[in-house]
Design a protein around this motif. Structure first.
Motif, short mmCIF file in Angstrom:
data_model
loop_
_atom_site.label_atom_id
_atom_site.label_comp_id
_atom_site.label_asym_id
_atom_site.label_seq_id
_atom_site.Cartn_x
_atom_site.Cartn_y
_atom_site.Cartn_z
N ILE A 217 0.86 -1.20 0.00
CA ILE A 217 0.00 0.00 0.00
C ILE A 217 0.89 1.25 0.00
O ILE A 217 0.69 2.18 -0.79
CB ILE A 217 -0.96 0.01 1.23
CG1 ILE A 217 -1.92 -1.18 1.17
CG2 ILE A 217 -1.71 1.35 1.35
CD1 ILE A 217 -3.04 -1.11 0.16
N GLU A 218 1.88 1.22 0.87
CA GLU A 218 2.81 2.36 1.00
C GLU A 218 3.51 2.66 -0.34
O GLU A 218 3.62 3.81 -0.75
CB GLU A 218 3.83 1.96 2.09
CG GLU A 218 5.04 2.84 2.26
CD GLU A 218 4.69 4.13 2.98
OE1 GLU A 218 3.72 4.11 3.75
OE2 GLU A 218 5.38 5.14 2.73
N GLN A 219 3.93 1.60 -1.02
CA GLN A 219 4.70 1.79 -2.27
C GLN A 219 3.82 1.86 -3.52
O GLN A 219 4.35 1.81 -4.63
CB GLN A 219 5.67 0.62 -2.45
CG GLN A 219 6.75 0.53 -1.41
CD GLN A 219 7.53 -0.76 -1.62
OE1 GLN A 219 8.16 -0.95 -2.65
NE2 GLN A 219 7.45 -1.67 -0.65
N GLU A 220 2.51 1.95 -3.32
CA GLU A 220 1.58 2.06 -4.46
C GLU A 220 1.62 0.81 -5.33
O GLU A 220 1.44 0.90 -6.56
CB GLU A 220 1.87 3.30 -5.33
CG GLU A 220 1.91 4.61 -4.58
CD GLU A 220 0.53 5.24 -4.44
OE1 GLU A 220 -0.35 4.94 -5.25
OE2 GLU A 220 0.34 6.01 -3.48
N ILE A 221 1.87 -0.35 -4.74
CA ILE A 221 1.80 -1.60 -5.50
C ILE A 221 0.38 -2.14 -5.33
O ILE A 221 -0.12 -2.25 -4.19
CB ILE A 221 2.84 -2.64 -5.00
CG1 ILE A 221 4.25 -2.08 -5.19
CG2 ILE A 221 2.66 -3.98 -5.72
CD1 ILE A 221 5.34 -2.92 -4.55
N ARG A 222 -0.27 -2.44 -6.43
CA ARG A 222 -1.67 -2.88 -6.35
C ARG A 222 -1.82 -4.19 -5.59
O ARG A 222 -0.98 -5.09 -5.71
CB ARG A 222 -2.22 -3.09 -7.76
CG ARG A 222 -2.25 -1.82 -8.56
CD ARG A 222 -3.69 -1.41 -8.81
NE ARG A 222 -3.74 -0.03 -9.27
CZ ARG A 222 -3.64 0.33 -10.55
NH1 ARG A 222 -3.47 -0.57 -11.49
NH2 ARG A 222 -3.73 1.61 -10.88
N ILE A 223 -2.93 -4.32 -4.88
CA ILE A 223 -3.28 -5.57 -4.22
C ILE A 223 -4.09 -6.38 -5.24
O ILE A 223 -5.02 -5.85 -5.86
CB ILE A 223 -4.13 -5.31 -2.95
CG1 ILE A 223 -3.43 -4.31 -2.01
CG2 ILE A 223 -4.49 -6.62 -2.24
CD1 ILE A 223 -2.07 -4.74 -1.50
N GLU A 224 -3.72 -7.64 -5.44
CA GLU A 224 -4.39 -8.48 -6.43
C GLU A 224 -5.19 -9.58 -5.72
O GLU A 224 -4.93 -9.88 -4.55
CB GLU A 224 -3.36 -9.07 -7.40
CG GLU A 224 -2.62 -8.01 -8.24
CD GLU A 224 -3.54 -7.21 -9.17
OE1 GLU A 224 -4.66 -7.67 -9.47
OE2 GLU A 224 -3.15 -6.09 -9.57
N PRO A 225 -6.17 -10.19 -6.44
CA PRO A 225 -7.09 -11.11 -5.78
C PRO A 225 -6.42 -12.23 -4.97
O PRO A 225 -6.93 -12.62 -3.92
CB PRO A 225 -7.90 -11.70 -6.94
CG PRO A 225 -7.84 -10.65 -7.99
CD PRO A 225 -6.53 -9.95 -7.84
N LYS A 226 -5.29 -12.75 -5.45
CA LYS A 226 -4.69 -13.88 -4.73
C LYS A 226 -3.74 -13.44 -3.62
O LYS A 226 -3.20 -14.27 -2.89
CB LYS A 226 -3.97 -14.80 -5.72
CG LYS A 226 -4.97 -15.57 -6.57
CD LYS A 226 -4.33 -16.63 -7.41
CE LYS A 226 -5.40 -17.39 -8.18
NZ LYS A 226 -4.90 -18.06 -9.35
N ASP A 227 -3.51 -12.12 -3.49
CA ASP A 227 -2.64 -11.63 -2.41
C ASP A 227 -3.36 -11.74 -1.08
O ASP A 227 -4.59 -11.63 -1.02
CB ASP A 227 -2.31 -10.14 -2.63
CG ASP A 227 -1.44 -9.92 -3.85
OD1 ASP A 227 -0.89 -10.91 -4.38
OD2 ASP A 227 -1.34 -8.76 -4.28
N TRP A 228 -2.57 -11.88 -0.01
CA TRP A 228 -3.18 -11.81 1.32
C TRP A 228 -3.65 -10.37 1.54
O TRP A 228 -2.99 -9.42 1.11
CB TRP A 228 -2.14 -12.20 2.40
CG TRP A 228 -2.75 -12.18 3.77
CD1 TRP A 228 -3.39 -13.21 4.39
CD2 TRP A 228 -2.84 -11.05 4.66
NE1 TRP A 228 -3.86 -12.81 5.61
CE2 TRP A 228 -3.54 -11.48 5.80
CE3 TRP A 228 -2.41 -9.72 4.59
CZ2 TRP A 228 -3.80 -10.64 6.89
CZ3 TRP A 228 -2.68 -8.88 5.67
CH2 TRP A 228 -3.36 -9.35 6.80
N MET A 229 -4.81 -10.24 2.17
CA MET A 229 -5.30 -8.89 2.52
C MET A 229 -6.07 -8.98 3.83
O MET A 229 -6.68 -10.03 4.12
CB MET A 229 -6.18 -8.32 1.40
CG MET A 229 -7.41 -9.13 1.11
SD MET A 229 -8.33 -8.54 -0.34
CE MET A 229 -7.51 -9.40 -1.67
#
Ligand code: FAQ
Length: 311
Positions: free
Chosen positions: A14-26
């Motif tokens: 989030i900090e580095q503006e990297i997108r979160i994708e469906p298979k990522d942990w959230m």
């Protein structure tokens, strides 16, 4: 990976503006917030087709009819991209549809107002799509990948919608005195509901701070509303129309227009199901869903048959 490490990885993306994708942990709350916002947004596109579709058969020329038809079809498409994005968060389209049709799910307050005459179609394209674009350009940078990608295409199409609406307003505002009066009347009725589309003031917005921290929302409700007011005023002036707000005034110090108070009682009345057209909208959605049952059954039977043949 341990829970703490997963959280740290998520935070650093989030900090580095990297997108979160469906298979990522959230975090579960991040998933739920996205699901809530994206599904509400999808429902808004679908219910949003109703006030305009009402005018397709009564458009004043073939050109206007074709443009309006294309716009309403685009909205169906936007709903579908957004339901697809929401499905990546683990809820089925059937569940989302049931929530919409039962009245449990929210959709934008604006679509609970009636379209009384042709000028309303101009006002919707200009103001409602204009407000939607203001919000959605910021959402192209939202942190959840499937939502951000859907927004890029949606914004391009919304831009055509906004021009379609403004062009209708120009024809009417520069037309006969009666047409100009219709344009003014539509502006009077749609202006305040359009400002309500941005949601409650920041001080009352329950989700804003967390959504801004997670970069789901990139700009606050009030800042987007102000941006919309500032850019709409020269457009109103060009049309030779006036806004229904006696307190509207340029504020040199702030570098923005000041505007009068929004009727939040009306907003909450509409959002809680008691606006002028809430009942009518839900009835239309339920009718469409029930009338389409045979299509879903046929499509499922066909898909099953094809699977058997492939196997
Ligand atoms: N109407 O804490 P916040 C379009 C609810 S698309 C109804 O500020 P949040 C295209 C909110 O959900 C228009 N409910 O919430 C088109 C929450 O309720 P909940 C749709 C509203 O999510 C054009 C509660 O109030 N656009 O027009 C509204 O952080 C022409 C507290 O509010 C989007 O959905 C409202 N106006 O911010 C189609 C854009 N405002 O869930 C056809 C994406 C607030 O706790 C024809 N969404 N609420 O029960 C967003 O950007 C945000 O969700 C906001 C609200 C800004 C709408």
């Amino acid at each position: 990976m341990e829970q703490d490490d997963l959280q740290r990885l998520f935070d650093s993306k989030i900090e580095q503006e990297i997108r979160i994708e469906p298979k990522d942990w959230m975090p579960e709350a991040y998933r739920k917030t996205n699901l809530r916002q994206i599904s509400q947004h999808a429902h808004s596109e679908i219910v949003g087709m109703l006030p305009e579709a009402n005018w397709i058969t009564r458009a004043p020329s073939l050109r206007r009819k074709v443009a309006l038809l294309a716009k309403v079809q685009d909205e169906a498409g936007h709903g579908l991209y957004l339901y697809s994005a929401a499905e990546t968060l683990g809820t089925s389209r059937d569940e989302m549809m049931d929530d919409l049709n039962s009245g449990k799910a929210k959709y934008s307050s604006i679509f609970n107002y009636p379209t009384l005459n042709w000028a309303d179609i101009g006002a919707i394209g200009w103001l409602v799509d204009g407000a939607a674009i203001t919000n959605q350009v910021a959402l192209c940078r939202t942190s959840y990948g499937p939502y951000a990608r859907a927004m890029v295409r949606i914004c391009k199409e919304e831009s055509f919608h906004q021009r379609q609406g403004y062009e209708i307003m120009m024809s009417m505002a520069f037309g006969t005195p009666e047409q100009k009066q219709m344009a003014q009347d539509a502006l009077n009725r749609w202006w305040w509901p359009a400002l309500m589309m941005f949601g409650p003031n920041d001080s009352e917005s329950v989700h804003s701070q967390q959504s801004l921290d997670w970069k789901i929302k990139r700009v606050s409700n009030d800042d987007l509303r102000q941006e919309f007011v500032d850019k709409s005023i020269p457009q109103v002036e060009y049309l030779g129309l006036t806004l229904p707000d006696a307190e509207l005034k340029w504020n040199e110090e702030r570098g923005h227009y000041d505007f009068g108070p929004i009727d939040w009682e009306e907003f909450y009345r509409v959002v809680s199901g008691n606006g002028p057209c809430n009942k009518e909208r839900l009835e239309a959605r339920n009718k469409a869903h029930n009338d389409g049952a045979w299509v879903r059954e046929a499509a499922l039977a066909f898909a099953e048959k094809r699977q058997i043949n492939v196997a």
